[in-house]
Design a protein around this motif. Structure first.
Motif, PDB file in Angstrom:
ATOM      1  N   LEU A 167       0.823  -1.206   0.000  1.00 37.58           N
ATOM      2  CA  LEU A 167       0.000   0.000   0.000  1.00 37.58           C
ATOM      3  C   LEU A 167       0.857   1.257   0.000  1.00 37.58           C
ATOM      4  O   LEU A 167       0.545   2.233  -0.697  1.00 37.58           O
ATOM      5  N   ALA A 168       1.949   1.232   0.731  1.00 38.36           N
ATOM      6  CA  ALA A 168       2.861   2.384   0.740  1.00 38.36           C
ATOM      7  C   ALA A 168       3.398   2.647  -0.661  1.00 38.36           C
ATOM      8  O   ALA A 168       3.490   3.798  -1.101  1.00 38.36           O
ATOM      9  N   LEU A 169       3.742   1.570  -1.375  1.00 38.57           N
ATOM     10  CA  LEU A 169       4.254   1.716  -2.740  1.00 38.57           C
ATOM     11  C   LEU A 169       3.169   2.244  -3.668  1.00 38.57           C
ATOM     12  O   LEU A 169       3.431   3.119  -4.511  1.00 38.57           O
ATOM     13  N   ALA A 170       1.953   1.733  -3.541  1.00 36.03           N
ATOM     14  CA  ALA A 170       0.858   2.199  -4.396  1.00 36.03           C
ATOM     15  C   ALA A 170       0.620   3.697  -4.203  1.00 36.03           C
ATOM     16  O   ALA A 170       0.512   4.451  -5.180  1.00 36.03           O
ATOM     17  N   ARG A 171       0.536   4.119  -2.954  1.00 39.04           N
ATOM     18  CA  ARG A 171       0.295   5.538  -2.692  1.00 39.04           C
ATOM     19  C   ARG A 171       1.433   6.409  -3.210  1.00 39.04           C
ATOM     20  O   ARG A 171       1.191   7.464  -3.821  1.00 39.04           O
TER      21      ARG A 171
ATOM     22  N   ALA B 269      -8.053   4.416  -6.667  1.00 41.07           N
ATOM     23  CA  ALA B 269      -8.671   4.846  -7.919  1.00 41.07           C
ATOM     24  C   ALA B 269      -8.829   6.365  -7.947  1.00 41.07           C
ATOM     25  O   ALA B 269      -8.552   7.018  -8.962  1.00 41.07           O
ATOM     26  N   GLY B 270      -9.263   6.935  -6.822  1.00 44.14           N
ATOM     27  CA  GLY B 270      -9.389   8.393  -6.753  1.00 44.14           C
ATOM     28  C   GLY B 270      -8.064   9.086  -6.947  1.00 44.14           C
ATOM     29  O   GLY B 270      -7.977  10.115  -7.634  1.00 44.14           O
ATOM     30  N   ALA B 271      -7.004   8.526  -6.360  1.00 47.79           N
ATOM     31  CA  ALA B 271      -5.669   9.121  -6.500  1.00 47.79           C
ATOM     32  C   ALA B 271      -5.185   9.039  -7.938  1.00 47.79           C
ATOM     33  O   ALA B 271      -4.583   9.988  -8.465  1.00 47.79           O
ATOM     34  N   ALA B 272      -5.430   7.909  -8.593  1.00 49.97           N
ATOM     35  CA  ALA B 272      -5.004   7.754  -9.988  1.00 49.97           C
ATOM     36  C   ALA B 272      -5.742   8.733 -10.897  1.00 49.97           C
ATOM     37  O   ALA B 272      -5.141   9.355 -11.790  1.00 49.97           O
ATOM     38  N   GLU B 273      -7.039   8.878 -10.677  1.00 49.52           N
ATOM     39  CA  GLU B 273      -7.818   9.801 -11.507  1.00 49.52           C
ATOM     40  C   GLU B 273      -7.385  11.247 -11.284  1.00 49.52           C
ATOM     41  O   GLU B 273      -7.290  12.033 -12.238  1.00 49.52           O
ATOM     42  N   ALA B 274      -7.090  11.589 -10.029  1.00 45.79           N
ATOM     43  CA  ALA B 274      -6.645  12.950  -9.742  1.00 45.79           C
ATOM     44  C   ALA B 274      -5.301  13.255 -10.387  1.00 45.79           C
ATOM     45  O   ALA B 274      -5.043  14.379 -10.818  1.00 45.79           O
ATOM     46  N   ALA B 275      -4.442  12.216 -10.458  1.00 42.82           N
ATOM     47  CA  ALA B 275      -3.108  12.399 -11.039  1.00 42.82           C
ATOM     48  C   ALA B 275      -3.107  12.240 -12.555  1.00 42.82           C
ATOM     49  O   ALA B 275      -2.078  12.488 -13.202  1.00 42.82           O
ATOM     50  N   GLY B 276      -4.225  11.809 -13.127  1.00 44.51           N
ATOM     51  CA  GLY B 276      -4.287  11.581 -14.570  1.00 44.51           C
ATOM     52  C   GLY B 276      -3.426  10.424 -15.016  1.00 44.51           C
ATOM     53  O   GLY B 276      -2.884  10.425 -16.125  1.00 44.51           O
TER      54      GLY B 276
END
Length: 430
Positions: A89-93, A118-125
């Motif tokens: 999880l640390a790596l994913a974030r 998923a929210g983090a990925a969408e925010a980062a594009g």
């Protein structure tokens, strides 16, 4: 010339080594399909000196897997470490925070933290991909997210754990008991030394919660999956099911309707005319029912280095092509928070097996509890005394509310006539 997609790989176990071998073996084909080369540039694992059967000296070695997110040459990070939390999880974030794409085979992490990621990925594009997290090499996530995207899915269900399917298939074919076959599965590598997550249904529940979210556009709700496994299934249950025209399979089933979101992992009696009855060994299979496409059936290897590596690299090919899209087929903030359904209102037929003392009045006691709870009995079978003197009694009910069966079993709780807990299995409709 288009620059290659450069990959940092965390975890070089069975699947990680498989990813390296696959990219090496199919390098030219992958480049043609992806539109550019895919290259591993950095790796991380616990033991640098371990012989994994692949050459890792050509890659940058990173001791701290989280540092892969900051590797200057990596465009995407692949996580094959495992675990719902901790380093994975640390790596994913860290990866998504760094604006890099992330690929994982980690069903536990996606089941528990997929919405956040998923929210983090969408925010980062950027991309979050997890095809390998469910059913190994079977492209069921892509099938639901893309192939069936125009459909309203009424139900998604299937065989989601190869270990349990191997055990049940062996018991069925050879008439052996659970503990004996589990030991063989462990020796052959189909089951872990601690098989709890598999045989108690937790692994399948992780996968089911992911499929349900994709199928219904709902927020992942692993905590709402009612879960039980196969450790209490006897060879006698397998034989009884066969005599009735069924095979026993551990199924994960999810439905979404006005009553709420229903999610359950439970052993079922599957009719012989249903395709899931013929999925044997360590294979997985998933069924999705769409309102326009009808029944879709996905079957294949649900685990192993080759199938899982195939799904991981397929995700990398999508990223190389620039195919990102919302991880759950729609923006994370549009996923619905649907309440869990009351299972007591569900109607169906059931198989209930009791282990009882061999004495007068036991059948009458069971029948009375069923009658008082409003359960209609279709058939009742009693088998001869076992080695310990106990007797097996199996009941098949007519269709009715599940609440009634639960009430009957509660009435019988603590009865001196019963030895151990009854086994309740649902009967899958065709």
């Amino acid at each position: 010339m288009t620059e290659p997609l450069r990959v940092a790989l965390a975890g070089i176990g069975t699947v990680g080594a498989g990813v390296i071998r696959l990219i090496d073996a199919n390098r030219e084909l992958i480049a043609r399909r992806a539109g550019r080369a895919i290259e591993i540039v950095a790796v991380s694992a616990r033991d640098r000196g371990k012989d994994r059967g692949v050459d890792i000296a050509r890659f940058d070695w990173i001791d701290d897997s989280t540092a892969l997110a900051r590797h200057s040459r990596a465009d995407v990070v692949v996580e094959l470490v495992g675990g719902a939390d901790g380093p994975a999880l640390a790596l994913a974030r860290a990866t998504l925070e760094a604006g890099k794409s992330f690929v994982t085979a980690n069903k536990a992490m996606i089941a528990h933290h997929g919405l956040e990621l998923a929210g983090a990925a969408e925010a980062a594009g950027t991309a979050l991909k997890f095809e390998a997290a469910v059913a190994g090499g079977i492209p069921v996530i892509k099938g639901l997210r893309e192939g069936a995207a125009a459909n309203e899915i009424a139900r998604v269900y299937g065989i989601l754990n190869g270990t349990c399917n191997f055990i049940l298939s062996k018991m069925e074919a050879e008439g052996r008991d659970f503990a004996d076959v589990l030991g063989e599965a462990q020796r052959l590598g189909f089951a872990e030394a601690d098989p709890t997550f598999d045989i108690d249904g937790v692994d399948a529940a992780h996968k089911l919660s992911i499929l349900a979210s994709l199928a219904f556009g709902t927020k992942p709700a692993f905590g709402d999956v009612a879960t039980s496994g196969v450790r209490h299934v006897l060879a006698a249950d397998i034989a009884e099911a066969a005599a009735l025209g069924y095979r026993i399979r551990l199924l994960g089933i999810a439905e979404s309707n006005a009553a709420g979101l229903f999610q359950r992992v439970h052993p079922h009696l599957v009719p012989l005319d249903h395709p899931l009855a013929h999925v044997s060994g360590s294979l997985n299979a998933v069924v999705a029912e769409g309102n326009f496409v009808g029944r879709l059936f996905f079957q294949g290897a649900g685990a192993g280095d080759g199938p899982t590596a195939s799904a991981v690299v397929a995700d990398l090919i999508d990223i190389a092509r620039g195919e990102f899209g919302p991880p759950y087929a729609m923006p994370a903030d549009s996923l619905l928070a649907q309440p869990g359904a009351d299972t007591g209102d569900r109607r169906g037929r059931a198989y209930v097996r009791f282990t009882v003392a061999d004495k007068v009045g036991v059948l009458a006691e069971i029948a009375a509890a069923m009658r008082d709870a409003g359960v209609s009995i279709e058939s009742l079978m009693q088998r001869g005394a076992m080695a310990d003197g106990s007797v097996l009694v199996a009941i098949v009910t007519h269709e009715g509310p599940e609440r009634c069966v639960a009430q009957a079993l509660e009435k019988l709780r603590g009865s001196p006539s019963l030895i151990g807990q009854p086994l309740w299995m649902h009967i899958l409709d065709s």
